[in-house]
Design an enzyme around this catalytic site. Sequence first.
Site, PDB file in Angstrom:
ATOM      1  N   TYR A 159       0.843  -1.206   0.000  1.00 20.51           N
ATOM      2  CA  TYR A 159       0.000   0.000   0.000  1.00 20.51           C
ATOM      3  C   TYR A 159       0.882   1.261   0.000  1.00 20.51           C
ATOM      4  O   TYR A 159       0.495   2.309  -0.510  1.00 20.51           O
ATOM      5  CB  TYR A 159      -0.933  -0.029   1.214  1.00 20.51           C
ATOM      6  CG  TYR A 159      -2.204   0.758   1.035  1.00 20.51           C
ATOM      7  CD1 TYR A 159      -3.259   0.277   0.270  1.00 20.51           C
ATOM      8  CD2 TYR A 159      -2.350   2.001   1.640  1.00 20.51           C
ATOM      9  CE1 TYR A 159      -4.421   1.005   0.115  1.00 20.51           C
ATOM     10  CE2 TYR A 159      -3.507   2.741   1.496  1.00 20.51           C
ATOM     11  CZ  TYR A 159      -4.538   2.238   0.728  1.00 20.51           C
ATOM     12  OH  TYR A 159      -5.678   2.967   0.587  1.00 20.51           O
ATOM     13  N   LYS A 166      -2.931   8.518   3.245  1.00 18.91           N
ATOM     14  CA  LYS A 166      -4.109   8.363   4.121  1.00 18.91           C
ATOM     15  C   LYS A 166      -3.828   8.939   5.512  1.00 18.91           C
ATOM     16  O   LYS A 166      -4.745   9.461   6.162  1.00 18.91           O
ATOM     17  CB  LYS A 166      -4.510   6.885   4.231  1.00 18.91           C
ATOM     18  CG  LYS A 166      -5.046   6.278   2.922  1.00 18.91           C
ATOM     19  CD  LYS A 166      -6.245   7.026   2.373  1.00 18.91           C
ATOM     20  CE  LYS A 166      -6.943   6.260   1.248  1.00 18.91           C
ATOM     21  NZ  LYS A 166      -7.911   7.116   0.519  1.00 18.91           N
TER      22      LYS A 166
HETATM   23  P1  NAD Z   1     -12.487   3.712  -7.293  1.00 13.90           P
HETATM   24  O1  NAD Z   1     -11.361   3.457  -8.239  1.00 13.90           O
HETATM   25  O2  NAD Z   1     -13.845   3.323  -7.704  1.00 13.90           O
HETATM   26  O3  NAD Z   1     -12.503   5.247  -6.824  1.00 13.90           O
HETATM   27  C1  NAD Z   1     -11.351   6.068  -6.848  1.00 13.90           C
HETATM   28  C2  NAD Z   1     -11.801   7.349  -7.514  1.00 13.90           C
HETATM   29  O4  NAD Z   1     -10.747   8.332  -7.491  1.00 13.90           O
HETATM   30  C3  NAD Z   1     -12.191   7.155  -8.990  1.00 13.90           C
HETATM   31  O5  NAD Z   1     -13.509   7.625  -9.187  1.00 13.90           O
HETATM   32  C4  NAD Z   1     -11.212   8.031  -9.731  1.00 13.90           C
HETATM   33  O6  NAD Z   1     -11.784   8.629 -10.886  1.00 13.90           O
HETATM   34  C5  NAD Z   1     -10.921   9.081  -8.655  1.00 13.90           C
HETATM   35  N1  NAD Z   1      -9.721   9.870  -8.964  1.00 13.90           N
HETATM   36  C6  NAD Z   1      -8.437   9.443  -9.087  1.00 13.90           C
HETATM   37  N2  NAD Z   1      -7.668  10.486  -9.473  1.00 13.90           N
HETATM   38  C7  NAD Z   1      -8.484  11.576  -9.575  1.00 13.90           C
HETATM   39  C8  NAD Z   1      -8.300  12.922  -9.964  1.00 13.90           C
HETATM   40  N3  NAD Z   1      -7.086  13.404 -10.327  1.00 13.90           N
HETATM   41  N4  NAD Z   1      -9.372  13.753  -9.981  1.00 13.90           N
HETATM   42  C9  NAD Z   1     -10.600  13.307  -9.639  1.00 13.90           C
HETATM   43  N5  NAD Z   1     -10.848  12.038  -9.265  1.00 13.90           N
HETATM   44  C10 NAD Z   1      -9.795  11.176  -9.250  1.00 13.90           C
HETATM   45  O7  NAD Z   1     -12.049   2.927  -5.955  1.00 13.90           O
HETATM   46  P2  NAD Z   1     -12.644   2.947  -4.470  1.00 13.90           P
HETATM   47  O8  NAD Z   1     -12.023   1.766  -3.815  1.00 13.90           O
HETATM   48  O9  NAD Z   1     -14.092   3.120  -4.475  1.00 13.90           O
HETATM   49  O10 NAD Z   1     -11.935   4.241  -3.852  1.00 13.90           O
HETATM   50  C11 NAD Z   1     -12.660   5.295  -3.229  1.00 13.90           C
HETATM   51  C12 NAD Z   1     -11.953   5.715  -1.955  1.00 13.90           C
HETATM   52  O11 NAD Z   1     -12.075   4.668  -0.993  1.00 13.90           O
HETATM   53  C13 NAD Z   1     -10.457   5.978  -2.107  1.00 13.90           C
HETATM   54  O12 NAD Z   1     -10.091   7.070  -1.298  1.00 13.90           O
HETATM   55  C14 NAD Z   1      -9.849   4.705  -1.562  1.00 13.90           C
HETATM   56  O13 NAD Z   1      -8.527   4.896  -1.120  1.00 13.90           O
HETATM   57  C15 NAD Z   1     -10.807   4.454  -0.424  1.00 13.90           C
HETATM   58  N6  NAD Z   1     -10.763   3.110   0.153  1.00 13.90           N
HETATM   59  C16 NAD Z   1     -10.921   2.012  -0.618  1.00 13.90           C
HETATM   60  C17 NAD Z   1     -10.854   0.755  -0.050  1.00 13.90           C
HETATM   61  C18 NAD Z   1     -11.007  -0.493  -0.893  1.00 13.90           C
HETATM   62  O14 NAD Z   1     -10.656  -1.570  -0.418  1.00 13.90           O
HETATM   63  N7  NAD Z   1     -11.502  -0.385  -2.107  1.00 13.90           N
HETATM   64  C19 NAD Z   1     -10.662   0.601   1.341  1.00 13.90           C
HETATM   65  C20 NAD Z   1     -10.532   1.744   2.118  1.00 13.90           C
HETATM   66  C21 NAD Z   1     -10.568   3.005   1.521  1.00 13.90           C
END
Ligand code: NAD
Length: 259
Positions: A159, A166
Amino acid sequence: MSKLMAGRTGLVVGVANKRSISWAIARKLDAAGGRLALTYQNERTERDVRKLAAELANEGPVLPLDVTDDDQLDAAVAAAADSLGGIDVLVHGAAFALPDDLGGRFVDTGREGFRTALDISAYSLTALARRVEPHMAARGGGSIITLTYIASHRAVPGYNVMGVAKAALESSVRFLAWDLGEAGIRVNAISAGPVRTLAARGVPGFGEMADQAAERSPLRRAITADEVGDAALYLASPLSAAVTGETMFVDAGFHAVGI
Ligand code: NAD
């Protein structure tokens, strides 16, 4: 009981496709009566986001937003506020790190990779918060919700720089909660357990790590994006009126055990 989001509006940043956690949150806020503006990062995701937005009961505007672009940040927040008649809730689900910086050794992270991850995944929350602040203040307050992960304070192999981002994001939540609290604006993070999304696929070994987390969690299972959506609805609504500066785990209890 009347619907928790009736008469309330939200700006949702971070929907890429139907697996996005931000999409699960949008569906919950919509089902609770909220009217939402969704943003898309670029033309690659525009079509999917427009299709998803059309599924919402209370359809709102769909706006371009790359969070590294200050002009787009200004335009997206202004257009959302204008079209929705104000902003009560901001959902921030944008995150990115260069592919080379996920997996391998954290010690090899370069300056550009560090800057990119921190800019997109952490600074963008402050950039958005500053812009939604006057719109929320005009309505007597609001709720800002971001998404984080336990690698902010534990070294989760692979990560890497995203864990550092984060940590910065969670610290930003506390400073923003202080600054914006005077206007009745609450700022919180949800620390989600692993969910199989586009962003998660970029982390080498994610599947194995997710399986292990499910086995070792007190609830002995993985979480769903919908469960994050329910927690976000709580944070968006008056049910959490005195909760701010908080990072709330929605991870089947994984954070509470030491194995
Ligand atoms: P996802 O890929 O669906 O979402 C990530 C989003 O970030 C996408 O919509 C992408 O377009 C956007 N993004 C990236 N660069 C960007 C930019 N320059 N401008 C605007 N938007 C941008 O994946 P997700 O897992 O739904 O991620 C959403 C959040 O949840 C993130 O912060 C991720 O770190 C967090 N998260 C995810 C998990 C997991 O296991 N999936 C766990 C904990 C936290």
